[in-house]
Scaffold this motif. Sequence first.
Motif, PDB file in Angstrom:
ATOM      1  N   PHE A 121      48.099  47.320  35.542  1.00  0.00           N
ATOM      2  CA  PHE A 121      46.699  46.937  35.371  1.00  0.00           C
ATOM      3  C   PHE A 121      45.993  47.907  34.435  1.00  0.00           C
ATOM      4  O   PHE A 121      46.247  49.117  34.481  1.00  0.00           O
ATOM      5  CB  PHE A 121      45.956  46.984  36.706  1.00  0.00           C
ATOM      6  CG  PHE A 121      46.198  45.795  37.588  1.00  0.00           C
ATOM      7  CD1 PHE A 121      46.027  44.508  37.111  1.00  0.00           C
ATOM      8  CD2 PHE A 121      46.570  45.968  38.910  1.00  0.00           C
ATOM      9  CE1 PHE A 121      46.237  43.410  37.924  1.00  0.00           C
ATOM     10  CE2 PHE A 121      46.780  44.879  39.740  1.00  0.00           C
ATOM     11  CZ  PHE A 121      46.616  43.595  39.248  1.00  0.00           C
ATOM     12  N   GLN A 140      47.964  43.901  32.255  1.00  0.00           N
ATOM     13  CA  GLN A 140      46.975  42.882  32.545  1.00  0.00           C
ATOM     14  C   GLN A 140      45.620  43.533  32.753  1.00  0.00           C
ATOM     15  O   GLN A 140      45.513  44.620  33.323  1.00  0.00           O
ATOM     16  CB  GLN A 140      47.392  42.143  33.825  1.00  0.00           C
ATOM     17  CG  GLN A 140      46.488  40.983  34.164  1.00  0.00           C
ATOM     18  CD  GLN A 140      47.083  40.116  35.254  1.00  0.00           C
ATOM     19  OE1 GLN A 140      48.040  40.508  35.911  1.00  0.00           O
ATOM     20  NE2 GLN A 140      46.520  38.948  35.460  1.00  0.00           N
ATOM     21  N   MET A 141      44.582  42.863  32.286  1.00  0.00           N
ATOM     22  CA  MET A 141      43.238  43.418  32.382  1.00  0.00           C
ATOM     23  C   MET A 141      42.613  43.095  33.737  1.00  0.00           C
ATOM     24  O   MET A 141      42.742  41.996  34.256  1.00  0.00           O
ATOM     25  CB  MET A 141      42.386  42.826  31.266  1.00  0.00           C
ATOM     26  CG  MET A 141      40.962  43.312  31.255  1.00  0.00           C
ATOM     27  SD  MET A 141      40.060  42.704  29.809  1.00  0.00           S
ATOM     28  CE  MET A 141      39.958  40.960  30.167  1.00  0.00           C
ATOM     29  N   LEU A 142      41.949  44.078  34.290  1.00  0.00           N
ATOM     30  CA  LEU A 142      41.133  43.883  35.488  1.00  0.00           C
ATOM     31  C   LEU A 142      39.702  44.066  35.045  1.00  0.00           C
ATOM     32  O   LEU A 142      39.280  45.184  34.754  1.00  0.00           O
ATOM     33  CB  LEU A 142      41.447  44.969  36.520  1.00  0.00           C
ATOM     34  CG  LEU A 142      42.377  44.651  37.654  1.00  0.00           C
ATOM     35  CD1 LEU A 142      42.477  45.857  38.572  1.00  0.00           C
ATOM     36  CD2 LEU A 142      41.885  43.443  38.416  1.00  0.00           C
ATOM     37  N   LEU A 143      38.949  42.983  34.961  1.00  0.00           N
ATOM     38  CA  LEU A 143      37.639  43.047  34.332  1.00  0.00           C
ATOM     39  C   LEU A 143      36.518  43.177  35.358  1.00  0.00           C
ATOM     40  O   LEU A 143      36.539  42.534  36.401  1.00  0.00           O
ATOM     41  CB  LEU A 143      37.425  41.769  33.513  1.00  0.00           C
ATOM     42  CG  LEU A 143      36.215  41.721  32.605  1.00  0.00           C
ATOM     43  CD1 LEU A 143      36.338  42.737  31.498  1.00  0.00           C
ATOM     44  CD2 LEU A 143      36.046  40.325  32.025  1.00  0.00           C
ATOM     45  N   PHE A 178      42.880  39.389  45.765  1.00  0.00           N
ATOM     46  CA  PHE A 178      42.657  38.882  44.408  1.00  0.00           C
ATOM     47  C   PHE A 178      42.397  37.385  44.436  1.00  0.00           C
ATOM     48  O   PHE A 178      43.028  36.653  45.198  1.00  0.00           O
ATOM     49  CB  PHE A 178      43.887  39.104  43.531  1.00  0.00           C
ATOM     50  CG  PHE A 178      44.024  40.511  43.007  1.00  0.00           C
ATOM     51  CD1 PHE A 178      42.966  41.137  42.369  1.00  0.00           C
ATOM     52  CD2 PHE A 178      45.228  41.187  43.129  1.00  0.00           C
ATOM     53  CE1 PHE A 178      43.102  42.426  41.873  1.00  0.00           C
ATOM     54  CE2 PHE A 178      45.367  42.469  42.637  1.00  0.00           C
ATOM     55  CZ  PHE A 178      44.302  43.095  42.011  1.00  0.00           C
ATOM     56  N   GLN A 220      38.341  40.269  44.693  1.00  0.00           N
ATOM     57  CA  GLN A 220      38.166  40.652  43.304  1.00  0.00           C
ATOM     58  C   GLN A 220      38.772  39.594  42.400  1.00  0.00           C
ATOM     59  O   GLN A 220      39.806  39.013  42.710  1.00  0.00           O
ATOM     60  CB  GLN A 220      38.850  41.993  43.064  1.00  0.00           C
ATOM     61  CG  GLN A 220      38.631  42.547  41.683  1.00  0.00           C
ATOM     62  CD  GLN A 220      39.106  43.975  41.571  1.00  0.00           C
ATOM     63  OE1 GLN A 220      39.808  44.464  42.453  1.00  0.00           O
ATOM     64  NE2 GLN A 220      38.742  44.642  40.498  1.00  0.00           N
ATOM     65  N   MET A 221      38.109  39.363  41.272  1.00  0.00           N
ATOM     66  CA  MET A 221      38.566  38.330  40.360  1.00  0.00           C
ATOM     67  C   MET A 221      39.623  38.873  39.410  1.00  0.00           C
ATOM     68  O   MET A 221      39.510  39.969  38.904  1.00  0.00           O
ATOM     69  CB  MET A 221      37.376  37.816  39.558  1.00  0.00           C
ATOM     70  CG  MET A 221      37.720  36.737  38.569  1.00  0.00           C
ATOM     71  SD  MET A 221      36.235  36.025  37.807  1.00  0.00           S
ATOM     72  CE  MET A 221      35.705  37.403  36.791  1.00  0.00           C
ATOM     73  N   LEU A 222      40.648  38.088  39.176  1.00  0.00           N
ATOM     74  CA  LEU A 222      41.652  38.374  38.148  1.00  0.00           C
ATOM     75  C   LEU A 222      41.466  37.309  37.088  1.00  0.00           C
ATOM     76  O   LEU A 222      41.805  36.145  37.302  1.00  0.00           O
ATOM     77  CB  LEU A 222      43.056  38.226  38.729  1.00  0.00           C
ATOM     78  CG  LEU A 222      43.802  39.454  39.165  1.00  0.00           C
ATOM     79  CD1 LEU A 222      45.194  39.051  39.629  1.00  0.00           C
ATOM     80  CD2 LEU A 222      43.894  40.446  38.029  1.00  0.00           C
ATOM     81  N   LEU A 223      40.900  37.698  35.946  1.00  0.00           N
ATOM     82  CA  LEU A 223      40.497  36.697  34.973  1.00  0.00           C
ATOM     83  C   LEU A 223      41.536  36.510  33.877  1.00  0.00           C
ATOM     84  O   LEU A 223      42.103  37.478  33.378  1.00  0.00           O
ATOM     85  CB  LEU A 223      39.171  37.127  34.349  1.00  0.00           C
ATOM     86  CG  LEU A 223      38.456  36.113  33.471  1.00  0.00           C
ATOM     87  CD1 LEU A 223      38.011  34.908  34.284  1.00  0.00           C
ATOM     88  CD2 LEU A 223      37.244  36.762  32.793  1.00  0.00           C
ATOM     89  N   ARG A 255      51.012  38.260  40.849  1.00  0.00           N
ATOM     90  CA  ARG A 255      50.128  39.225  41.514  1.00  0.00           C
ATOM     91  C   ARG A 255      49.778  38.783  42.913  1.00  0.00           C
ATOM     92  O   ARG A 255      48.952  39.407  43.580  1.00  0.00           O
ATOM     93  CB  ARG A 255      48.846  39.416  40.717  1.00  0.00           C
ATOM     94  CG  ARG A 255      49.052  39.939  39.306  1.00  0.00           C
ATOM     95  CD  ARG A 255      49.521  41.354  39.334  1.00  0.00           C
ATOM     96  NE  ARG A 255      49.596  41.949  37.990  1.00  0.00           N
ATOM     97  CZ  ARG A 255      49.904  43.218  37.784  1.00  0.00           C
ATOM     98  NH1 ARG A 255      50.169  44.015  38.790  1.00  0.00           N
ATOM     99  NH2 ARG A 255      49.967  43.687  36.561  1.00  0.00           N
TER     100      ARG A 255
END
Lengths: 347, 347
Positions: free
Chosen positions: A73, A103-106, B73, B103-106, B126
Amino acid sequence: MKRTQIRKSPKRPATMAEVAARAGVSAMTVSRALKSDGAVSEETRRRILATVEELGYVLDLSAGALSSKRTGFVAVLIPSINNSNFSDTARGITEAIESQGLQMLLGYTDYDMDKEEQLVQAMLTRRPDGIIVTDGRHTPKARRMLQSAGIPVVETWDLPADPIDHVVGFSNAEASRALVHRLYHQGYRNIAFIGGASRRDTRGADRRLGYKRAVEELGLPPGRTISFGNPPISMEQGGEAIVHLIEQWPDVDAAVCVSDLSAFGAIMECHRRGWAVPGRIAVAGFGDFEVSRCCWPRITTVAVDCRNIGLEAGRVLLGALDDVREKRTPGPETLIVPFQVIEREST
Amino acid sequence: MKRTQIRKSPKRPATMAEVAARAGVSAMTVSRALKSDGAVSEETRRRILATVEELGYVLDLSAGALSSKRTGFVAVLIPSINNSNFSDTARGITEAIESQGLQMLLGYTDYDMDKEEQLVQAMLTRRPDGIIVTDGRHTPKARRMLQSAGIPVVETWDLPADPIDHVVGFSNAEASRALVHRLYHQGYRNIAFIGGASRRDTRGADRRLGYKRAVEELGLPPGRTISFGNPPISMEQGGEAIVHLIEQWPDVDAAVCVSDLSAFGAIMECHRRGWAVPGRIAVAGFGDFEVSRCCWPRITTVAVDCRNIGLEAGRVLLGALDDVREKRTPGPETLIVPFQVIEREST
DNA sequence: CGAGTTTATGGTATCGATATCAATCACCGC
DNA sequence: GCGGTGATTGATATCGATACCATAAACTCG
């Protein structure tokens, strides 16, 4: 006493051990077959991949993260997801890191340092391999957490006086100053600034600061600033602001707005009121949003390559991760990205 | 033979066991103290929190996820992060779920089903507790993966004929049809459609379909459609398209654009060429973007409450997660959100 | 042809938390 | 004073993968 559970239910997803058993290999070999780098014979890999397909197995990275101590992440904090400048940066980051399987966690801070602090804490809870923030100023606690997290940090969209680690950014103050100088060069002498007074939007505050420096240097009448509520500033607010501006200082001949969005709103309001832009008043923005290139008059602005900031921030982060892996310890990197004043028909 | 490693380095983050040892309790008690619901005496909790502070301990959710089998997630796939309609929905989702500690994983699909398929796979890796997608159409493989993931799925921004699980959306075709009817009611008779021919943007294609149905129903001249490249469609492309449109069918009196952004570009191009909007040609858009409310003439459009779609999708997902926890099994929910045709000065 | 090297694979410990069940203790009512 | 009830805490097994080291087989080369 351990009891073997026999379940027919296919609800529970398959595990790597099951795939291994079925393919007649060890779990370790399955793990290797699923990574690109793993040294597994072609024949074995084929058999394993077939079994994976057959069972509908999906690798569980959350388990893998625990043993490998790498989550894959990258935490990314931006002020707002609705601002296309920042979402372009996020996109750039994604492009830069996805090739490495990261992977991005925004998260969105809503331009709020306290929210940023909470988000930093929440993100660290996920043990990201690195973190990218869109600001050079933080609460003391946030700063401390970032410093002691033991992962590479990249601050972007700013040039902090005392960086935490790496930096990819530019000086908002310098950019704004350059814009005012350009307006002066065009002949404007009563230049005002709209926005940026909020304690929350530090980039906006820097732009206002650059404006102040410029009018001082140039010996122009100072103090002509209008502010409005909290960010994100809307187009509508730009319209309201320019009306106040002209009421308060009828002699202003140019307005620098904290962003293109407010500049656009201001220009539209001028249209409605029959004030010619730039005849009655010139209007400039910041950020080179699509709308500024497309509207009429097109808006004079400061352009930064937002996507590129993201690409470079991602690149710097990847480099730092490599350094950690290879046990190299070079110093933090500071990359200054260029900005450009673009003169268009609104000034 | 096991050797005890004595490290002075504070690099390695503290673990829960270390906190426990230092506070003179078991790890389990620390775990409880850090959850809001955990039953721990006030005195013990205070002591533990003090130790946590002292050691700078940060909970490791990636480890917690493994044992609790809940990652916290929610995977969210949107076509583009730069489109404020979708980013508003993402924001709504975040608001809805963050209160529950999710939490969002976008991920962005770039309007591409194949990319969506890859993202679904990457996301499932994930082990999210649920997944929200912004489309009702998927590749067969993506559909299969979503169905067999064993987690709640919410499809949004669409009304799929054959939903995978839950739905929060509206019919893009119906909305577009309603818009054309409104234009007809206003007196327009030669109505064209700009955009939406791409195989990639299924929502755009649905809007075009609604247009086609409407002109058929109303007995208007059909087939007046202009398309351009792949999404995301830019403002500039809207400008080019309306020029082609008028060259090809000089008698058109109204153009429905696949989105407000292309409508805005079209209107600006008309300005440049001296074509009155709506005198020479009326222009309508879709999505009620901020620019449409603020430009001049303001743009007639179809408004959907994007943030609300996100809030509701989040709410539906939370409900589904509760159902799983409580072992209830109600059927999938379909929530149709309203849209509204807003008539403004551009038509 | 034997020592040295590479390639493919497996066994076992481990990552850092939480679920589950058991144990302890204080307190309560009769 | 005794069984019962609820609150607090701990011991242990476990989640599902990967790191690390060992091993066996194949291959290289003077």
